[in-house]
Motif scaffolding. Structure first.
Motif, mmCIF file in Angstrom:
data_model
loop_
_atom_site.group_PDB
_atom_site.id
_atom_site.type_symbol
_atom_site.label_atom_id
_atom_site.label_comp_id
_atom_site.label_asym_id
_atom_site.label_seq_id
_atom_site.Cartn_x
_atom_site.Cartn_y
_atom_site.Cartn_z
ATOM 1 N N LEU A 132 0.728 -1.146 -0.021
ATOM 2 C CA LEU A 132 -0.014 -0.087 -0.037
ATOM 3 C C LEU A 132 0.811 1.264 -0.067
ATOM 4 O O LEU A 132 0.556 2.384 -0.457
ATOM 5 N N ALA A 133 1.966 1.387 0.549
ATOM 6 C CA ALA A 133 2.927 2.341 0.742
ATOM 7 C C ALA A 133 3.512 2.618 -0.737
ATOM 8 O O ALA A 133 3.546 3.644 -1.204
ATOM 9 N N VAL B 124 1.943 1.789 -3.476
ATOM 10 C CA VAL B 124 1.062 2.213 -4.473
ATOM 11 C C VAL B 124 0.862 3.821 -4.056
ATOM 12 O O VAL B 124 0.746 4.603 -4.768
ATOM 13 N N VAL B 125 0.675 4.420 -2.648
ATOM 14 C CA VAL B 125 0.645 5.814 -2.501
ATOM 15 C C VAL B 125 1.925 6.497 -3.204
ATOM 16 O O VAL B 125 1.678 7.656 -3.502
ATOM 17 N N LEU B 126 2.857 5.838 -3.117
ATOM 18 C CA LEU B 126 4.223 6.589 -3.521
ATOM 19 C C LEU B 126 4.252 6.573 -5.037
ATOM 20 O O LEU B 126 4.922 7.407 -5.687
ATOM 21 N N PHE C 36 1.906 7.439 -6.776
ATOM 22 C CA PHE C 36 1.240 8.710 -7.443
ATOM 23 C C PHE C 36 2.206 9.748 -8.092
ATOM 24 O O PHE C 36 2.101 10.675 -8.980
ATOM 25 N N ASN C 37 3.291 9.825 -7.293
ATOM 26 C CA ASN C 37 4.363 10.786 -7.756
ATOM 27 C C ASN C 37 5.409 10.111 -8.665
ATOM 28 O O ASN C 37 5.954 10.876 -9.711
ATOM 29 N N TRP D 275 7.348 3.318 -8.386
ATOM 30 C CA TRP D 275 7.018 2.524 -7.288
ATOM 31 C C TRP D 275 5.927 1.600 -7.435
ATOM 32 O O TRP D 275 5.609 0.580 -6.784
ATOM 33 N N TRP D 276 4.631 1.899 -8.241
ATOM 34 C CA TRP D 276 3.719 1.077 -8.636
ATOM 35 C C TRP D 276 4.174 -0.350 -9.155
ATOM 36 O O TRP D 276 3.696 -1.336 -8.600
#
Length: 92
Positions: A10-11, A13-15, A17-18, A22-23
């Motif tokens: 989850l972390a 995935v959140v990272l 977005f930038n 990271w995805w």
């Protein structure tokens, strides 16, 4: 341990977005978790007494395969014994 892996995914995935890289890291971690991280666990979630190594998994897979194969052979023999008219081959 599984909770930490899910939180890490989850972390990532959140990272993501930038930085979409990271995805991909999160997807790779998710794949590795489901492919290798969950082996050797029974329904209760505890690891097997022989360990979670690939040889133990391979032995269990082969044993299960043998049991399925033997059961299928027994069913086929029973079917041929109970229904001889269904398995008879026609001769010309």
């Amino acid at each position: 341990m599984g909770t930490l892996i899910i939180l890490a995914i989850l972390a990532l995935v959140v990272l993501g977005f930038n930085n979409p890289l990271w995805w991909f890291a999160g997807a790779a971690l998710l794949y590795l978790h489901f492919r290798y991280g969950r082996t050797g666990q029974g329904p209760s979630g505890s690891s097997s007494p022989r360990g979670a190594g690939s040889s133990a998994r391979g032995d269990n897979d082969y044993r299960a395969y043998r049991q399925r194969r033997d059961q299928q052979a027994r069913w086929e023999r029973r079917y041929r014994r109970e229904r001889p008219w269904m398995t008879r081959q026609k001769r010309n």
